[in-house]
Design an enzyme around this catalytic site. Sequence first.
Site, PDB file in Angstrom:
ATOM      1  N   GLU A 223      -9.355   3.646  -1.214  1.00 48.20           N
ATOM      2  CA  GLU A 223      -8.611   5.136  -0.945  1.00 48.20           C
ATOM      3  C   GLU A 223      -9.079   5.864  -2.102  1.00 48.20           C
ATOM      4  OE1 GLU A 223      -4.242   7.080  -0.201  1.00 48.20           O
ATOM      5  OE2 GLU A 223      -4.457   4.860  -0.002  1.00 48.20           O
ATOM      6  N   LYS A 239      -2.992   5.680   5.832  1.00 45.68           N
ATOM      7  CA  LYS A 239      -1.493   5.113   6.113  1.00 45.68           C
ATOM      8  C   LYS A 239      -1.827   4.616   7.273  1.00 45.68           C
ATOM      9  CE  LYS A 239       1.453   5.363   3.871  1.00 45.68           C
ATOM     10  NZ  LYS A 239       1.962   4.236   2.656  1.00 45.68           N
TER      11      LYS A 239
END
Length: 419
Positions: A223, A239
Amino acid sequence: MIRGESTLRMRHIGPLGVGTLPTRPLASRTVTGTRLPALRERSRLEWRITDGGDPTRLLEDFLAHAGLPVRDLTAPPRTPGPDAPAGATVYLSTAAAAHALGAPTGPASPVPAVPDLVAVVHEPATDPHPDRPPAAGGPTDGAWWLGPWRESWTPAQHAAAVEQARTAIARGDIYQVNVVGHASADYTGDPLPALARLATLPGARYGGVLQGAGWAIGCASPETLVEVTAGRATTRPIKGTRPATATGRAELLASPKERAEHVMIVDLERNDLARVAKTGTVRVDELYGIRRWCDLWQAESVVSADLADGCGLAELLRAVCPGGSVTGAPKHAALAEIAAHEPVGRGASMGALGWIGPDGIDLGLTIRTAAVDADRVHVWAGGGITWGSDPDAEVAEAAAKAAPVRAALAGPAGTRRPA
């Protein structure tokens, strides 16, 4: 014990194997088989919350003094002088970022040997192989032993924390919060090859090892917390998770709960960037793309904005740290909820780790990350909680995220204690 001098072994994962040189690790997404220039440490800043002050300002001042253009991230690039640094590796803990915001910093870290802020300034090395560490899976692995994992909370306690988060959501205190657990294991032998194995995990966009006196961090993060190129800042929040199967991918694409959770964090990231952006320049470049990390599908979006004139590093970090995908919304309220219910501090996890150079910034979020002190290896894993979360499913998701990290740390020989 951790051995050797403080060095960095970190880079973007690409066609190369695990980086064995302190290279410019994170600035290029098109790594090829060409060896990158070797670097050596010029100077270092280490800071802990107990030292006082604003870590983002301390970092900006330190890097500016070293000759990096961090006072104004929108200024045109200038030709570096002969003594200019190649760049700097930067690590910032979740607790440090919360401290900079005046938010709750949470329980004490289970690995206090790791500082809350580290900045290592690098310069070109004349020795083509300075302080080369043993390669992952090398001969020192024969003495490596990793003991059984000890959790900081039981599955039942984890599930109870999820229920407490859902109660806070029902009261209207928060809309979403990330709940993270911790585990640790004893070890013997050299931990650096084990940490370096994390960088080989599929999907590790930010992979490598950063070490200091008595501590080390190994990262396999997919990420992007924030990247800045030519005055434009980009974040790539992740997410939403499912097993990396055809069924899992279909479930992730079709899940209203996962999509709602994801969009909530995208909105938070848009708001964070808007605080330091030129009016009207924030945009969502991609929404809910599906990426693979190890044996998991994850949903990722891309949000970007042109930075406001004169925006410096400290201002940017206070806007985007701690990352929204590992805190929640609203961010300050989520940090208070996290501090109230997580059993131990997040330590090296859920913070920032990456590269700041003369022509940009590339910081990853330290998910899928391990830390080592003189005696133990530490890992963290968790997930975002909404009103629709199922406690047992959240416990299982955290375990699925931690499993590849634990397996890489154990190594192909397993956890047999050396004679």
